[in-house]
Design a protein around this motif. Structure first.
Motif, PDB file in Angstrom:
ATOM      1  N   PHE A 139       0.742  -1.171  -0.186  1.00 12.10           N
ATOM      2  CA  PHE A 139       0.060  -0.029  -0.113  1.00 12.10           C
ATOM      3  C   PHE A 139       0.745   1.155  -0.018  1.00 12.10           C
ATOM      4  CE2 PHE A 139      -2.042   3.566   2.471  1.00 12.10           C
ATOM      5  CZ  PHE A 139      -3.039   3.674   1.605  1.00 12.10           C
ATOM      6  N   VAL A 140       2.087   1.097   0.831  1.00 12.24           N
ATOM      7  CA  VAL A 140       2.861   2.494   0.924  1.00 12.24           C
ATOM      8  C   VAL A 140       3.354   2.725  -0.370  1.00 12.24           C
ATOM      9  CG1 VAL A 140       5.050   3.308   1.889  1.00 12.24           C
ATOM     10  CG2 VAL A 140       3.163   2.245   3.330  1.00 12.24           C
ATOM     11  N   LYS A 141       3.707   1.603  -1.062  1.00 18.25           N
ATOM     12  CA  LYS A 141       4.511   1.749  -2.437  1.00 18.25           C
ATOM     13  C   LYS A 141       3.315   2.084  -3.785  1.00 18.25           C
ATOM     14  CE  LYS A 141       8.640  -0.430  -1.073  1.00 18.25           C
ATOM     15  NZ  LYS A 141       9.652  -1.499  -1.441  1.00 18.25           N
ATOM     16  N   LYS A 142       2.244   1.621  -3.402  1.00 14.11           N
ATOM     17  CA  LYS A 142       1.244   1.683  -4.486  1.00 14.11           C
ATOM     18  C   LYS A 142       1.025   2.947  -4.661  1.00 14.11           C
ATOM     19  CE  LYS A 142      -3.221  -0.569  -5.857  1.00 14.11           C
ATOM     20  NZ  LYS A 142      -4.100  -1.340  -5.262  1.00 14.11           N
ATOM     21  N   ASN A 143       0.634   3.389  -6.021  1.00 13.62           N
ATOM     22  CA  ASN A 143       0.422   4.801  -6.443  1.00 13.62           C
ATOM     23  C   ASN A 143      -0.825   5.189  -6.925  1.00 13.62           C
ATOM     24  OD1 ASN A 143       3.219   5.250  -6.047  1.00 13.62           O
ATOM     25  ND2 ASN A 143       3.674   4.663  -7.880  1.00 13.62           N
ATOM     26  N   ASN A 144      -1.941   4.143  -6.826  1.00 11.74           N
ATOM     27  CA  ASN A 144      -3.379   4.208  -7.372  1.00 11.74           C
ATOM     28  C   ASN A 144      -4.385   3.926  -6.417  1.00 11.74           C
ATOM     29  OD1 ASN A 144      -2.686   1.799  -7.684  1.00 11.74           O
ATOM     30  ND2 ASN A 144      -3.799   1.834  -9.901  1.00 11.74           N
ATOM     31  N   ALA A 145      -4.210   3.733  -5.090  1.00  4.41           N
ATOM     32  CA  ALA A 145      -5.001   3.198  -4.017  1.00  4.41           C
ATOM     33  C   ALA A 145      -5.864   4.208  -3.853  1.00  4.41           C
ATOM     34  CB  ALA A 145      -4.398   2.716  -2.854  1.00  4.41           C
ATOM     35  N   SER A 146      -7.219   3.648  -3.251  1.00  2.00           N
ATOM     36  CA  SER A 146      -8.501   4.616  -3.236  1.00  2.00           C
ATOM     37  C   SER A 146      -8.936   4.196  -1.783  1.00  2.00           C
ATOM     38  CB  SER A 146      -9.383   4.834  -4.456  1.00  2.00           C
ATOM     39  OG  SER A 146     -10.227   5.712  -4.289  1.00  2.00           O
ATOM     40  N   GLY A 147      -9.186   5.236  -1.029  1.00  2.00           N
ATOM     41  CA  GLY A 147      -9.595   4.732   0.456  1.00  2.00           C
ATOM     42  C   GLY A 147      -9.051   5.463   1.400  1.00  2.00           C
ATOM     43  N   TRP A 148      -9.227   4.866   2.741  1.00  2.42           N
ATOM     44  CA  TRP A 148      -8.459   4.944   3.798  1.00  2.42           C
ATOM     45  C   TRP A 148      -8.394   4.031   4.684  1.00  2.42           C
ATOM     46  CZ3 TRP A 148     -10.732   9.918   7.503  1.00  2.42           C
ATOM     47  CH2 TRP A 148      -9.733  10.152   8.412  1.00  2.42           C
ATOM     48  N   VAL A 149      -7.146   4.204   5.152  1.00  4.09           N
ATOM     49  CA  VAL A 149      -6.599   2.525   5.819  1.00  4.09           C
ATOM     50  C   VAL A 149      -7.211   2.456   7.355  1.00  4.09           C
ATOM     51  CG1 VAL A 149      -4.642   1.585   6.845  1.00  4.09           C
ATOM     52  CG2 VAL A 149      -4.648   2.432   4.692  1.00  4.09           C
ATOM     53  N   ALA A 150      -7.540   1.399   7.892  1.00  4.89           N
ATOM     54  CA  ALA A 150      -8.336   1.358   8.915  1.00  4.89           C
ATOM     55  C   ALA A 150      -7.684  -0.138   9.530  1.00  4.89           C
ATOM     56  CB  ALA A 150      -9.743   1.173   9.043  1.00  4.89           C
ATOM     57  N   ASP A 151      -7.879  -0.265  10.776  1.00  2.00           N
ATOM     58  CA  ASP A 151      -7.221  -1.357  11.278  1.00  2.00           C
ATOM     59  C   ASP A 151      -8.642  -2.620  11.310  1.00  2.00           C
ATOM     60  OD1 ASP A 151      -9.308  -0.955  13.489  1.00  2.00           O
ATOM     61  OD2 ASP A 151      -7.818  -0.380  14.899  1.00  2.00           O
ATOM     62  N   GLU A 152      -8.314  -3.842  11.943  1.00  2.00           N
ATOM     63  CA  GLU A 152      -9.276  -4.918  11.554  1.00  2.00           C
ATOM     64  C   GLU A 152     -10.385  -4.270  12.447  1.00  2.00           C
ATOM     65  OE1 GLU A 152      -8.154  -8.911  11.463  1.00  2.00           O
ATOM     66  OE2 GLU A 152      -6.022  -8.292  11.113  1.00  2.00           O
ATOM     67  N   SER A 153     -10.559  -3.517  13.456  1.00  2.00           N
ATOM     68  CA  SER A 153     -11.668  -3.062  14.176  1.00  2.00           C
ATOM     69  C   SER A 153     -12.631  -2.155  13.523  1.00  2.00           C
ATOM     70  CB  SER A 153     -11.306  -2.520  15.521  1.00  2.00           C
ATOM     71  OG  SER A 153     -10.555  -1.472  15.354  1.00  2.00           O
ATOM     72  N   GLY A 154     -11.981  -1.631  12.394  1.00  2.00           N
ATOM     73  CA  GLY A 154     -12.760  -0.546  11.675  1.00  2.00           C
ATOM     74  C   GLY A 154     -12.378   0.666  11.889  1.00  2.00           C
ATOM     75  N   THR A 155     -11.109   1.194  12.671  1.00  2.00           N
ATOM     76  CA  THR A 155     -10.978   2.401  13.055  1.00  2.00           C
ATOM     77  C   THR A 155      -9.725   3.117  12.155  1.00  2.00           C
ATOM     78  OG1 THR A 155     -11.161   2.048  15.450  1.00  2.00           O
ATOM     79  CG2 THR A 155      -9.972   3.839  14.937  1.00  2.00           C
ATOM     80  N   ASN A 156     -10.062   4.161  11.581  1.00  2.00           N
ATOM     81  CA  ASN A 156      -9.053   4.630  10.501  1.00  2.00           C
ATOM     82  C   ASN A 156      -7.859   5.210  11.222  1.00  2.00           C
ATOM     83  OD1 ASN A 156     -12.183   5.466   9.169  1.00  2.00           O
ATOM     84  ND2 ASN A 156     -10.709   4.755   7.572  1.00  2.00           N
ATOM     85  N   THR A 157      -6.631   5.093  10.351  1.00  2.00           N
ATOM     86  CA  THR A 157      -5.597   5.730  10.885  1.00  2.00           C
ATOM     87  C   THR A 157      -5.669   7.226  10.915  1.00  2.00           C
ATOM     88  OG1 THR A 157      -4.938   5.944   8.540  1.00  2.00           O
ATOM     89  CG2 THR A 157      -4.104   3.606   9.616  1.00  2.00           C
ATOM     90  N   ALA A 158      -4.678   7.773  11.552  1.00  2.00           N
ATOM     91  CA  ALA A 158      -4.553   9.120  11.955  1.00  2.00           C
ATOM     92  C   ALA A 158      -3.563   9.749  11.402  1.00  2.00           C
ATOM     93  CB  ALA A 158      -4.871   9.519  13.434  1.00  2.00           C
ATOM     94  N   GLY A 159      -2.386   9.053  11.468  1.00  2.00           N
ATOM     95  CA  GLY A 159      -1.057   9.633  10.853  1.00  2.00           C
ATOM     96  C   GLY A 159      -0.463   9.317   9.540  1.00  2.00           C
ATOM     97  N   TRP A 160      -1.403   8.669   8.908  1.00  2.00           N
ATOM     98  CA  TRP A 160      -0.985   8.207   7.475  1.00  2.00           C
ATOM     99  C   TRP A 160      -2.217   7.346   6.821  1.00  2.00           C
ATOM    100  CZ3 TRP A 160      -0.599   2.839   6.205  1.00  2.00           C
ATOM    101  CH2 TRP A 160      -0.911   1.816   7.124  1.00  2.00           C
TER     102      TRP A 160
END
Length: 322
Positions: free
Chosen positions: A194-215
């Motif tokens: 994901f970090v290296k991918k250049n065309n992802a779309s969305g917002w990273v979240a953990d398995e509990s469903g909480t989105n990341t805040a720092g990246w």
């Protein structure tokens, strides 16, 4: 003359800033310049890395405006009454939202335990376990990926709904920004990809469903410019107050400072950057706002370790044009 300067600008990008994929320059609410490189287009989204932090800052401001959160001095543990404090732990009980926003919260580790946190199913809980320690709160310590997630955990607890849903209703949709869904990274390989991918779309979240805040957030270059324009207009968008002007001023005012780099910090925004303030992410992803010139510059960049300083580029190459 303007076209000649633009040609020089683009030659500079192609020769020296080859990882730039999209750039938008707004002045007086008009698009002065917009272009894309490396085969990318206006509809392509990019992982904006730590620019995500500044978006989360806006969401905290909106949550305060709407009464979900009392103020930035509210204790972090107020939102996690079910969290078990380890015996002898005192510092964690003193840490506030403001400490998290200003990167002045202390942590128990010297080297960031990425594997431990990212292999857990609940990144907020794993991060809370690392919060506190022997040092009191107040000293600046920049946390790139681990640490800010507590803020999205707070947003989830305070609003009673997923962060992405809250953001969609009160920030993204009003600005015409599309973030379609969460991205779950179940393995370390997926994380790296994901970090290296250049065309992802969305917002990273953990398995509990909480989105990341720092990246972990993906945006288009124009999406980023819209965020900058929102702040330039002191929280207003098409006449609607999205976030209070008081929060815009407060979040872009210096509250702490990274002494090693001599960089002033607000509420997850870098302040006093050249002639304005900025949201800055890895590889040169930037939202730069110059209030005096009424200029917004957004740069969407591809992942590149040790990328060149984009703020210097904006100062020398773009501000001289506008």
């Amino acid at each position: 003359m303007f076209e000649e300067k633009i040609r020089g600008l683009e030659q500079k990008i192609n020769c020296e800033y080859g990882n730039i994929a999209g750039m938008v320059v707004l002045k007086n609410n008009e698009t002065l310049y917009e272009n894309y490189f490396n085969g990318y287009t206006p509809t392509d989204t990019f992982h904006v890395f730590s620019v995500t932090k500044s978006i989360v800052s806006i969401l905290i401001g909106i949550a305060i405006d709407k009464g979900y959160i009392k103020n930035v001095d509210q204790k972090v543990l107020d939102f996690f009454p079910d969290y078990t404090i380890k015996k002898g732990e005192k510092t964690i009980q003193t840490i506030t939202i403001k400490h998290l926003l200003t990167m002045t919260a202390p942590y128990k580790f010297r080297w960031t335990p990425y594997a431990k946190v990212f292999s857990s199913k609940d990144w907020v809980k794993a991060t809370l376990d690392l919060l506190g320690g022997k040092k009191p709160a107040g000293e600046f310590r920049y946390m790139e990926e681990i640490g800010p997630d507590i803020l999205t955990g707070i947003l989830t607890r305070a609003t009673g709904r997923p962060v992405l849903d809250f953001a969609q209703e009160f920030l993204f949709s009003p600005l015409g920004i599309t973030v379609p869904s969460n991205i779950i990274l179940y393995t370390s390989k997926l994380h790296v990809a994901f970090v290296k991918k250049n065309n992802a779309s969305g917002w990273v979240a953990d398995e509990s469903g909480t989105n990341t805040a720092g990246w972990g957030l993906t945006l288009t270059a124009m999406d980023m410019a819209k965020i900058g324009q929102l702040y330039l207009k002191e929280g207003k968008w098409n006449g609607r107050q999205i976030v209070s002007s008081a929060w815009v001023r407060e979040s872009t005012t210096e509250h702490s400072r990274w002494k090693k780099e001599d960089l002033p910090y607000g509420y997850l925004w870098w302040t006093k950057i050249v002639n304005g303030y900025a949201a800055m992410g890895n590889s040169g992803n930037v939202i730069y706002v110059n209030p005096s010139k009424k200029v917004v510059v957004s740069v969407a960049a591809l992942f590149q370790p040790a990328a060149k300083d984009i703020i210097e580029f904006i100062n020398k190459e773009i501000e001289t044009i506008v």
